[in-house]
Each structure stands twice: as C-alpha cells, then as structure tokens.
Write an enzyme that holds these catalytic residues in place. Structure first.
Site, PDB file in Angstrom:
ATOM      1  N   HIS A   8     -11.985 -18.431   1.193  1.00 30.79           N
ATOM      2  CA  HIS A   8     -13.210 -17.690   1.503  1.00 30.79           C
ATOM      3  C   HIS A   8     -14.330 -18.689   1.788  1.00 30.79           C
ATOM      4  CE1 HIS A   8     -11.704 -13.861  -0.699  1.00 30.79           C
ATOM      5  NE2 HIS A   8     -11.432 -13.817   0.587  1.00 30.79           N
ATOM      6  N   THR A  34      -5.762 -19.782   8.021  1.00 33.15           N
ATOM      7  CA  THR A  34      -6.670 -18.933   8.773  1.00 33.15           C
ATOM      8  C   THR A  34      -7.617 -19.851   9.544  1.00 33.15           C
ATOM      9  OG1 THR A  34      -7.963 -18.719   6.748  1.00 33.15           O
ATOM     10  CG2 THR A  34      -6.494 -16.893   7.300  1.00 33.15           C
ATOM     11  N   THR A  36     -11.036 -20.852  10.441  1.00 34.13           N
ATOM     12  CA  THR A  36     -12.017 -21.871  10.063  1.00 34.13           C
ATOM     13  C   THR A  36     -11.478 -22.789   8.982  1.00 34.13           C
ATOM     14  OG1 THR A  36     -13.745 -20.261  10.578  1.00 34.13           O
ATOM     15  CG2 THR A  36     -14.423 -22.225   9.381  1.00 34.13           C
ATOM     16  N   SER A  54      -9.406 -15.951  11.958  1.00 34.95           N
ATOM     17  CA  SER A  54     -10.114 -15.948  10.672  1.00 34.95           C
ATOM     18  C   SER A  54      -9.685 -14.724   9.897  1.00 34.95           C
ATOM     19  CB  SER A  54     -11.586 -15.841  10.818  1.00 34.95           C
ATOM     20  OG  SER A  54     -12.220 -16.256  11.637  1.00 34.95           O
ATOM     21  N   GLY A  55      -9.836 -14.792   8.578  1.00 28.04           N
ATOM     22  CA  GLY A  55      -9.423 -13.687   7.711  1.00 28.04           C
ATOM     23  C   GLY A  55      -9.955 -12.331   8.141  1.00 28.04           C
ATOM     24  N   ASP A  60      -5.549 -12.960   7.699  1.00 26.92           N
ATOM     25  CA  ASP A  60      -4.824 -12.648   6.461  1.00 26.92           C
ATOM     26  C   ASP A  60      -3.594 -11.799   6.773  1.00 26.92           C
ATOM     27  OD1 ASP A  60      -6.814 -13.954   4.991  1.00 26.92           O
ATOM     28  OD2 ASP A  60      -7.935 -12.111   4.656  1.00 26.92           O
ATOM     29  N   HIS A  87     -13.167  -7.683   4.292  1.00 25.54           N
ATOM     30  CA  HIS A  87     -11.745  -7.440   4.566  1.00 25.54           C
ATOM     31  C   HIS A  87     -10.926  -7.434   3.268  1.00 25.54           C
ATOM     32  CE1 HIS A  87     -12.277 -11.735   4.308  1.00 25.54           C
ATOM     33  NE2 HIS A  87     -10.984 -11.934   4.319  1.00 25.54           N
TER      34      HIS A  87
END
Length: 131
Positions: A8, A34, A36, A54-55, A60, A87
């Site tokens: 995160h 993921t 970044t 990205s997530g 994910d 998310h």
C-alpha cells in the site's frame, strides 16, 4: 520460486528497503508486483520485476489470478491497516486466495523476514512439487 510483492502507498518505502536488504535472495527468484511497487523496487534495486496494474486498477486481481492458477509460490503484501483502501474487497479476495491455495503470505515486515529466511534455508521447496 515465484514471489509477488505488493505494498500500500504508505508501505512502499518499507517494501523498497526490504527488497534492497534481501536482494541477494530475491535475485535467485522470479518477482512479480503491482505497478508502482514493482517500479519502485526495480529502480532502487535493479531487480527484474514483472509488473501488473496498480492495486486499485486491478493489479491485486491479476496476482490473485496467478494464485488460482498455481503460478505463484509466495506473496509479500505490506498492508496499511490504518488507512481505508478503495479496493479493500480486492485485497480481501487476494488474502482469501492465499488461504484457499496454501500460498505463504506475509502482511508485514516481521512475517516477511521469517518467510525470507525460510526461503533461503529451503523450507519452502515443497512448493516445487505442488505444480
């Protein structure tokens, strides 16, 4: 082994530091991440990382699909438990898939270090026979 790295936003610096510290071990394995997170790890360490979205944009879920296909051996996911994630259902689905398919999962630096030492000792070699 195939290892996924996810972090995160508030944990990305920790993931970069972690990847740098364990670079000699990570160099022996195939890394996925993921968007970044993967970019930051590649830039800081020079490690080869296959990047997904990205997530929040589906990354994910892409990693979850790899788990469902038995194409991943370990997930290191530095979560931020103090910040709501847009998310969150995707995050929960990913964690659930790790449980369903018995994929070793670390969600913080302490548990990730334990997994890295186990990986380095060969304690996770049983995964090679689950393919």
């Amino acid at each position: 082994m195939k290892i996924a790295l996810i972090a995160h936003d508030k944990k990305k610096d920790d993931m970069v530091s972690f990847a740098y510290a364990y670079k000699p071990i990570f160099e022996q394995h195939e890394l996925f991440a993921t968007g970044t997170t993967g970019l930051r790890v590649m830039e800081a360490t020079g490690l080869a990382v296959t990047r997904y979205q990205s997530g929040p944009l589906g990354g994910d879920q892409e990693i979850g699909a790899m788990i469902a296909k038995n194409a991943l051996d370990m997930v290191i996911f530095f979560r931020d438990p103090l910040t709501a994630q847009p998310h969150e259902p995707d995050v929960n689905a990913l964690l659930r898939l790790c449980d369903v398919y018995a994929i070793p999962l670390a969600t913080n630096m302490a548990s990730a270090e334990m997994l890295m030492h186990a990986l380095n000792r060969g304690d996770l070699d049983y995964r090679k026979f689950r393919k």
